[in-house]
Design a protein around this motif. Structure first.
Motif, PDB file in Angstrom:
ATOM      1  N   PHE A 160      30.689  37.595  38.913  1.00 35.19           N
ATOM      2  CA  PHE A 160      31.846  37.328  38.054  1.00 35.19           C
ATOM      3  C   PHE A 160      33.089  37.809  38.781  1.00 35.19           C
ATOM      4  O   PHE A 160      33.039  38.771  39.557  1.00 35.19           O
ATOM      5  CB  PHE A 160      31.720  38.077  36.723  1.00 35.19           C
ATOM      6  N   GLY A 161      34.217  37.166  38.500  1.00 34.81           N
ATOM      7  CA  GLY A 161      35.444  37.652  39.105  1.00 34.81           C
ATOM      8  C   GLY A 161      36.514  36.595  39.199  1.00 34.81           C
ATOM      9  O   GLY A 161      36.345  35.445  38.774  1.00 34.81           O
ATOM     10  N   MET A 162      37.638  36.993  39.732  1.00 33.09           N
ATOM     11  CA  MET A 162      38.777  36.104  39.883  1.00 33.09           C
ATOM     12  C   MET A 162      38.573  35.176  41.083  1.00 33.09           C
ATOM     13  O   MET A 162      37.771  35.461  41.985  1.00 33.09           O
ATOM     14  CB  MET A 162      40.056  36.927  40.065  1.00 33.09           C
ATOM     15  N   PRO A 163      39.296  34.060  41.127  1.00 36.76           N
ATOM     16  CA  PRO A 163      39.146  33.131  42.262  1.00 36.76           C
ATOM     17  C   PRO A 163      39.486  33.794  43.591  1.00 36.76           C
ATOM     18  O   PRO A 163      40.289  34.742  43.665  1.00 36.76           O
ATOM     19  CB  PRO A 163      40.141  32.018  41.925  1.00 36.76           C
ATOM     20  N   ALA A 164      38.863  33.286  44.655  1.00 36.33           N
ATOM     21  CA  ALA A 164      39.023  33.904  45.975  1.00 36.33           C
ATOM     22  C   ALA A 164      40.481  33.903  46.429  1.00 36.33           C
ATOM     23  O   ALA A 164      40.959  34.891  47.002  1.00 36.33           O
ATOM     24  CB  ALA A 164      38.147  33.173  46.999  1.00 36.33           C
ATOM     25  N   ALA A 165      41.210  32.804  46.178  1.00 34.96           N
ATOM     26  CA  ALA A 165      42.603  32.736  46.624  1.00 34.96           C
ATOM     27  C   ALA A 165      43.443  33.822  45.957  1.00 34.96           C
ATOM     28  O   ALA A 165      44.289  34.458  46.602  1.00 34.96           O
ATOM     29  CB  ALA A 165      43.182  31.360  46.325  1.00 34.96           C
ATOM     30  N   LEU A 166      43.194  34.077  44.682  1.00 32.10           N
ATOM     31  CA  LEU A 166      43.952  35.112  43.981  1.00 32.10           C
ATOM     32  C   LEU A 166      43.547  36.502  44.460  1.00 32.10           C
ATOM     33  O   LEU A 166      44.392  37.392  44.609  1.00 32.10           O
ATOM     34  CB  LEU A 166      43.725  34.973  42.471  1.00 32.10           C
ATOM     35  N   ARG A 167      42.260  36.714  44.720  1.00 28.62           N
ATOM     36  CA  ARG A 167      41.820  38.024  45.205  1.00 28.62           C
ATOM     37  C   ARG A 167      42.429  38.344  46.562  1.00 28.62           C
ATOM     38  O   ARG A 167      42.774  39.487  46.844  1.00 28.62           O
ATOM     39  CB  ARG A 167      40.294  38.060  45.310  1.00 28.62           C
ATOM     40  N   MET A 168      42.537  37.338  47.437  1.00 26.32           N
ATOM     41  CA  MET A 168      43.063  37.582  48.783  1.00 26.32           C
ATOM     42  C   MET A 168      44.573  37.815  48.794  1.00 26.32           C
ATOM     43  O   MET A 168      45.091  38.542  49.641  1.00 26.32           O
ATOM     44  CB  MET A 168      42.720  36.405  49.706  1.00 26.32           C
ATOM     45  N   THR A 169      45.279  37.211  47.863  1.00 21.88           N
ATOM     46  CA  THR A 169      46.741  37.287  47.899  1.00 21.88           C
ATOM     47  C   THR A 169      47.324  38.304  46.919  1.00 21.88           C
ATOM     48  O   THR A 169      48.521  38.586  46.988  1.00 21.88           O
ATOM     49  CB  THR A 169      47.341  35.910  47.578  1.00 21.88           C
ATOM     50  N   ALA A 170      46.511  38.843  46.009  1.00 18.07           N
ATOM     51  CA  ALA A 170      47.047  39.772  44.999  1.00 18.07           C
ATOM     52  C   ALA A 170      47.662  41.002  45.649  1.00 18.07           C
ATOM     53  O   ALA A 170      48.763  41.435  45.284  1.00 18.07           O
ATOM     54  CB  ALA A 170      45.948  40.177  44.022  1.00 18.07           C
ATOM     55  N   VAL A 183      46.570  45.004  41.074  1.00 23.91           N
ATOM     56  CA  VAL A 183      45.582  44.380  41.958  1.00 23.91           C
ATOM     57  C   VAL A 183      44.182  44.470  41.359  1.00 23.91           C
ATOM     58  O   VAL A 183      43.380  43.541  41.497  1.00 23.91           O
ATOM     59  CB  VAL A 183      45.639  45.040  43.347  1.00 23.91           C
ATOM     60  N   ALA A 184      43.868  45.557  40.649  1.00 16.27           N
ATOM     61  CA  ALA A 184      42.563  45.663  40.001  1.00 16.27           C
ATOM     62  C   ALA A 184      42.391  44.602  38.926  1.00 16.27           C
ATOM     63  O   ALA A 184      41.291  44.069  38.729  1.00 16.27           O
ATOM     64  CB  ALA A 184      42.394  47.058  39.400  1.00 16.27           C
ATOM     65  N   ALA A 185      43.476  44.275  38.218  1.00 14.81           N
ATOM     66  CA  ALA A 185      43.388  43.250  37.172  1.00 14.81           C
ATOM     67  C   ALA A 185      43.349  41.836  37.747  1.00 14.81           C
ATOM     68  O   ALA A 185      42.736  40.937  37.159  1.00 14.81           O
ATOM     69  CB  ALA A 185      44.566  43.387  36.213  1.00 14.81           C
ATOM     70  N   LEU A 186      43.980  41.627  38.902  1.00 17.63           N
ATOM     71  CA  LEU A 186      44.069  40.282  39.479  1.00 17.63           C
ATOM     72  C   LEU A 186      42.988  39.993  40.506  1.00 17.63           C
ATOM     73  O   LEU A 186      42.784  38.819  40.860  1.00 17.63           O
ATOM     74  CB  LEU A 186      45.440  40.090  40.146  1.00 17.63           C
ATOM     75  N   GLY A 187      42.303  41.026  41.014  1.00 17.93           N
ATOM     76  CA  GLY A 187      41.362  40.795  42.102  1.00 17.93           C
ATOM     77  C   GLY A 187      39.997  41.404  41.904  1.00 17.93           C
ATOM     78  O   GLY A 187      39.311  41.715  42.886  1.00 17.93           O
ATOM     79  N   TRP A 188      39.528  41.564  40.662  1.00 18.07           N
ATOM     80  CA  TRP A 188      38.244  42.217  40.424  1.00 18.07           C
ATOM     81  C   TRP A 188      37.077  41.272  40.661  1.00 18.07           C
ATOM     82  O   TRP A 188      37.183  40.058  40.544  1.00 18.07           O
ATOM     83  CB  TRP A 188      38.169  42.793  39.009  1.00 18.07           C
ATOM     84  N   GLN A 189      35.935  41.876  41.009  1.00 18.44           N
ATOM     85  CA  GLN A 189      34.663  41.174  41.145  1.00 18.44           C
ATOM     86  C   GLN A 189      33.549  42.057  40.610  1.00 18.44           C
ATOM     87  O   GLN A 189      33.572  43.275  40.773  1.00 18.44           O
ATOM     88  CB  GLN A 189      34.364  40.859  42.617  1.00 18.44           C
ATOM     89  N   ILE A 190      32.570  41.454  39.960  1.00 16.95           N
ATOM     90  CA  ILE A 190      31.389  42.152  39.463  1.00 16.95           C
ATOM     91  C   ILE A 190      30.175  41.287  39.773  1.00 16.95           C
ATOM     92  O   ILE A 190      30.161  40.094  39.422  1.00 16.95           O
ATOM     93  CB  ILE A 190      31.471  42.428  37.950  1.00 16.95           C
ATOM     94  N   SER A 191      29.188  41.864  40.423  1.00 14.10           N
ATOM     95  CA  SER A 191      27.946  41.134  40.711  1.00 14.10           C
ATOM     96  C   SER A 191      26.786  41.829  40.022  1.00 14.10           C
ATOM     97  O   SER A 191      26.771  43.061  39.882  1.00 14.10           O
ATOM     98  CB  SER A 191      27.693  41.067  42.221  1.00 14.10           C
ATOM     99  N   ILE A 192      25.799  41.043  39.580  1.00 14.15           N
ATOM    100  CA  ILE A 192      24.577  41.571  38.967  1.00 14.15           C
ATOM    101  C   ILE A 192      23.386  41.069  39.766  1.00 14.15           C
ATOM    102  O   ILE A 192      23.369  39.928  40.234  1.00 14.15           O
ATOM    103  CB  ILE A 192      24.469  41.164  37.484  1.00 14.15           C
ATOM    104  N   ASP A 193      22.394  41.930  39.929  1.00 13.46           N
ATOM    105  CA  ASP A 193      21.184  41.551  40.651  1.00 13.46           C
ATOM    106  C   ASP A 193      20.023  42.362  40.119  1.00 13.46           C
ATOM    107  O   ASP A 193      20.129  43.001  39.055  1.00 13.46           O
ATOM    108  CB  ASP A 193      21.374  41.769  42.155  1.00 13.46           C
TER     109      ASP A 193
END
Length: 639
Positions: free
Chosen positions: A468-478, A517-527
């Protein structure tokens, strides 16, 4: 937990009496500290509309003392409105009248008229509030009837338990502030006398403006008695900023004294400091006297009382409801608790009333709620909002403190006697921060609702491993965009001072960068093994055994761990993005999935953690962006 202490029977606070109180105690929203914005607004209007000093020549005919006196009045009014004393309507009435009477205190007729109108309207509104308060108090006194014994009186004590240090601390601080005000006034007088003496002895020389901006003017002039020229930096207090090359006559001496010819010493800084310090000192001394007066009635054997219903908000602040009314309706008033006593055991196991500061059980409750599961948390939080019967002594708006005796609805709670301000809390204009009970239990309680909404079927399919998370373009530029925006604010809005030009960008700028940046570039993975999170600057791996619950609460996606820690980030950008574009950026979906898998291992993914871990390369980009911003802020200040 002990049985109920001996309590007398009191007349009930009925719904009809509550309706009458609400109808009489009108305009309660005016009892707010937001009223302190009035003197700030008047000061801002005066600064914007002041055209009395367009050029250095015109300033020589302007007397500073009326403006200094008016500014001191506004400073004092600001702090008094923040303190909200009794008969508050007198403050704007007196201040508005004095500002009108001071000749040239405010720069023009427009500001004078606007100030008089605003202060007059506020005084009228607060006068209406005060009239309603007195009428409502008379109604409560009629309803309460004769005095009843205090709970500690019935238990054999002569007065309410107390530590009694607060008034002494306030007196000491008040005395220090009054002393500081006297010192500031004396230093200002010495500085004024020194400036006048040196100006009288200085030499009048012709200078030339070499540089100018809205804050400062650099003037080059020959030193008296020497052919050598020097440059001095003067404050720009004129409406029309001089241009480089303009002549400027100054008074100077050989010891470095420089003053524009015709100008006078500005005592406004010393006056504002002395006024603020003196006002705060007087308010602290008055608060200490009021604290003693508030508790004086508690030394009596009893006081008039009412039987009420009590609910607690998220902060644990008591809210008063009439007996027999639906507590789903708004409370009649809320109380600001200053002290609290508990009916608990002593060393010989006999229950008695003890002050909260003397209870050994108050030492540390950091892990009080950590042992509760999500179902228990939901039950406790639901119970905390239930009404309980209580006994209210003195009532609101009297001369003495209110005393509320009740047993909180949380499990295992002792009977308490809250000693609160005589005035009820004003209506809230903004949402309050969460209280400790809500902060500890809200996320597990929301997780319990998620689990109850999803049936635990034995043949339910496993969740796939996903991110889960924000789009890659937003994460890279935030990170770079946020750093660039903050750098622009440093250039445009930071004065060249230690606090405004260095400390504020470093402290508040860093915090704003991390939060954004935490609000615009977060990611969460589950496994299979747990949850991985990537925020603004770091990556965190959390095994499933350490995950207690997850939920979206008060604008944040929060993962609650079993040891009480929280992993959170802002949820608003992800929620808006998912609503309009879809995709894996839904904070609510991420929280529900984490909660479900933390409590139902059979539905966890079979896949192992992905390589490389989430957060690459945006974490490196964010760290470099923050370092670049901090370097820019330092260079902008020092260079």
């Amino acid at each position: 937990m002990f049985p109920a202490p001996p309590l007398p029977a009191a007349p009930p606070f009925t719904p009809a009496a509550a309706d009458q109180w609400r109808a009489t105690r009108v305009w309660r929203r005016w009892e707010t500290r937001w009223l302190a914005l009035l003197p700030l607004a008047v000061a801002l209007l005066a600064m914007v509309s002041d055209t009395s000093c367009p050029t250095p020549t015109a300033c020589s005919d302007v007397s500073r003392w009326p403006a200094v006196l008016a500014a001191s009045l506004l400073v004092a009014e600001f702090f008094v409105l923040l303190a909200r004393p009794r008969n508050l309507w007198l403050v704007p009435a007196v201040t508005g009248g004095l500002l009108w009477l001071i000749p040239d205190g405010l720069p023009n007729q427009l500001t004078n008229s606007a100030s008089l109108l605003a202060h007059g309207l506020l005084a009228a509104a607060l006068g209406r509030v005060e009239l309603g308060r007195r009428r409502a108090r008379a109604q409560v006194e009629t309803l309460m009837g004769p005095p009843l014994p205090y709970p500690w009186t019935a238990a054999g004590a002569t007065a309410a338990p107390t530590t009694g240090w607060t008034p002494w601390i306030r007196r000491a601080l008040g005395a220090l502030l009054l002393t500081g005000a006297a010192v500031l006034a004396a230093l200002g007088a010495v500085d004024l006398n020194d400036s006048e003496t040196r100006a009288a002895a200085a030499t009048r020389v012709e200078g030339t403006v070499v540089a100018a901006d809205p804050d400062y003017v650099e003037v080059r002039f020959p030193l008296p008695g020497s052919r050598r020229a020097t440059t001095a930096r003067l404050d720009n207090v004129w409406d029309d900023t001089p241009k480089p090359g303009d002549p400027l006559v100054v008074l100077a001496d050989e010891q470095g004294f420089v003053l524009v010819a015709g100008d006078t010493f500005d005592p406004s800084g010393w006056a504002a400091g002395a006024t603020a310090s003196g006002t705060l000192g007087i308010l602290l001394l008055a608060s200490a006297a009021r604290s003693v007066r508030r508790r004086r009635a508690l030394t009596e054997p009893g006081a008039p009382a009412l039987a009420v219903q009590v609910t607690l908000d998220g902060h644990g602040s008591p809210a008063i409801h009439p007996v027999g009314e639906d507590t789903g309706l708004p409370a009649v008033w809320r109380m600001r608790v200053r002290e609290s006593c508990s009916y608990t055991a002593t060393d010989d196991n006999d229950p008695t009333w003890l002050h909260e500061d003397t209870l050994s059980k108050q030492a540390d409750h950091a892990d009080e709620f950590e042992a509760y599961g999500v179902d228990e948390a939901a039950r406790i939080l639901e119970q905390a909002g239930r009404p309980v019967p209580g006994l209210l002594y003195q009532g609101p708006d009297g001369a003495s403190a209110q005393v509320l005796v009740y047993r909180p609805p949380t499990p295992g709670a002792d009977w308490v006697a809250d000693i609160a301000d005589e005035r009820p809390l004003p209506r809230r204009l903004v949402r309050r921060k969460p209280g400790r009970l809500e902060q500890e239990l809200a996320v597990p309680a929301l997780a319990a609702k998620t689990l109850s909404a999803v049936p635990d079927l034995p043949d339910a399919p496993r969740e796939p491993a996903r991110v889960f998370g924000m789009p890659a373009a937003l994460r890279m530029t935030a990170g770079p965009l946020t750093a660039a925006l903050l750098s622009g604010l440093v250039v445009l809005a930071s004065p060249h001072t230690l606090v405004g030009g260095l400390l504020r960008p470093l402290a508040f700028g860093s915090g704003a960068f991390i939060w954004t940046v935490a609000a615009l570039g977060w990611q969460i993975s589950i496994d299979r093994d747990g949850v991985s999170t990537a925020g603004a600057l770091r990556h965190q791996r959390i095994p499933w055994a350490q995950v207690k619950a997850a939920a979206v609460h008060r604008g944040s996606l929060v993962i609650k761990l079993t040891d009480g820690r929280e992993n959170s980030r802002g949820s608003l950008p992800g929620r808006l993005l998912h609503r309009h574009l879809g995709g894996p950026s839904s904070p609510a979906e991420a929280a529900e999935t984490i909660t479900l898998l933390a409590h139902r291992p059979a539905r966890r993914p079979l896949e192992t953690p992905t390589l490389p871990p989430i957060g690459r390369p945006q974490l490196l980009i964010n760290r470099l962006s923050l370092a670049a911003f901090l370097t820019f802020a330092l260079a902008h200040y020092f260079l």
